[in-house]
Design an enzyme around this catalytic site. Structure first.
Site, PDB file in Angstrom:
ATOM      1  N   HIS A  52       0.833  -1.208   0.000  1.00 39.24           N
ATOM      2  CA  HIS A  52       0.000   0.000   0.000  1.00 39.24           C
ATOM      3  C   HIS A  52       0.868   1.259   0.000  1.00 39.24           C
ATOM      4  O   HIS A  52       0.671   2.161  -0.826  1.00 39.24           O
ATOM      5  CB  HIS A  52      -0.911  -0.020   1.235  1.00 39.24           C
ATOM      6  CG  HIS A  52      -1.814   1.155   1.352  1.00 39.24           C
ATOM      7  ND1 HIS A  52      -3.160   1.100   1.060  1.00 39.24           N
ATOM      8  CD2 HIS A  52      -1.586   2.439   1.736  1.00 39.24           C
ATOM      9  CE1 HIS A  52      -3.706   2.286   1.248  1.00 39.24           C
ATOM     10  NE2 HIS A  52      -2.769   3.121   1.676  1.00 39.24           N
ATOM     11  N   GLU A  53       1.824   1.326   0.915  1.00 42.71           N
ATOM     12  CA  GLU A  53       2.660   2.516   1.014  1.00 42.71           C
ATOM     13  C   GLU A  53       3.636   2.604  -0.171  1.00 42.71           C
ATOM     14  O   GLU A  53       3.909   3.698  -0.671  1.00 42.71           O
ATOM     15  CB  GLU A  53       3.427   2.527   2.339  1.00 42.71           C
ATOM     16  CG  GLU A  53       2.538   2.591   3.576  1.00 42.71           C
ATOM     17  CD  GLU A  53       1.618   3.803   3.583  1.00 42.71           C
ATOM     18  OE1 GLU A  53       1.979   4.847   3.011  1.00 42.71           O
ATOM     19  OE2 GLU A  53       0.517   3.696   4.156  1.00 42.71           O
ATOM     20  N   HIS A  73       1.880   4.236  -3.090  1.00 41.56           N
ATOM     21  CA  HIS A  73       1.873   5.701  -2.980  1.00 41.56           C
ATOM     22  C   HIS A  73       3.216   6.269  -3.444  1.00 41.56           C
ATOM     23  O   HIS A  73       3.272   7.215  -4.238  1.00 41.56           O
ATOM     24  CB  HIS A  73       1.649   6.124  -1.522  1.00 41.56           C
ATOM     25  CG  HIS A  73       0.258   5.930  -1.023  1.00 41.56           C
ATOM     26  ND1 HIS A  73      -0.863   6.318  -1.712  1.00 41.56           N
ATOM     27  CD2 HIS A  73      -0.193   5.404   0.159  1.00 41.56           C
ATOM     28  CE1 HIS A  73      -1.940   6.037  -0.999  1.00 41.56           C
ATOM     29  NE2 HIS A  73      -1.557   5.481   0.134  1.00 41.56           N
TER      30      HIS A  73
END
Length: 204
Positions: free
Chosen positions: A28-29, A32
């Site tokens: 997820h990170e 980004h």
């Protein structure tokens, strides 16, 4: 209930859930960071975030809360809005939940094609469920979550207000307090989406 309780009652479940969480939060990170990097923002790379190394993304306090309270967070990826622009911020914000939906999709496909052993079912259902939860939760349009940044990109005046709120002292604690107070309706929303996904892939 925190994960720590599983250590004594079901160590195998603890390892599976902990590994699935570490994988899902890291991807997820990373999503980004990778998206911002591709859009021309050097900030995530400067902070060493364009990597799949969990140590660069997992937050010590957030991980501790996951272990003892069952709710935590990863380390937010630093992004400069001036470098990516309004629509770039939308894509950077959306990249995290989209990555979790992609992982859930892969898990659902593997559930269909792999032999249905007890281990594969447990691992893949856990991965699928965790990633659906992460995607839905992060798309809720409240400050500090990806949903608020997507909404802020779509409505610039609201985005400025949200950014001002997030810059306030104790904004993190206020948001955490709100999430705690609203945990029941948020939980019902996530449960309903999760049940729908499981029904869609034929698991319920």
């Amino acid at each position: 209930m925190g994960l720590i309780n599983l250590l004594s009652t079901n160590p195998t479940a603890f390892v599976i859930i902990a590994a699935a969480l570490a994988l899902s939060l890291t991807v997820h990170e990373f999503a980004h960071a990778w998206t911002a990097d591709r859009l021309g923002d050097p900030t995530p790379r400067r902070f060493g975030r364009v990597t799949l190394n969990p140590a660069r993304h997992l937050d010590p306090l957030g991980t501790l809360l996951l272990l003892i309270a069952g709710f935590g967070f990863a380390r937010p990826v630093p992004v400069s809005p001036a470098n990516v622009g309004r629509w770039g911020m939308l894509w950077v914000a959306a990249a995290g939940p989209l990555s979790n939906l992609l992982i859930a999709l892969v898990a659902a496909v593997l559930l269909k094609v792999l032999p249905p052993t007890a281990l594969t079912l447990t691992v893949l259902v856990t991965v699928l469920g965790i990633n659906v939860v992460l995607a839905v939760f992060n798309l809720i349009p409240i400050p500090l979550l990806d949903g608020s940044r997507i909404l802020g990109a779509l409505v610039p005046s609201l985005g400025r207000s949200l950014a001002q709120f997030e810059a306030m002292p104790f904004s993190f604690l206020l948001v955490m307090g709100f999430i705690y107070l609203a945990r029941e309706p948020i939980g019902r929303l996530i449960d309903s989406v999760q049940r729908g996904v499981l029904q869609l892939v034929g698991l319920t």
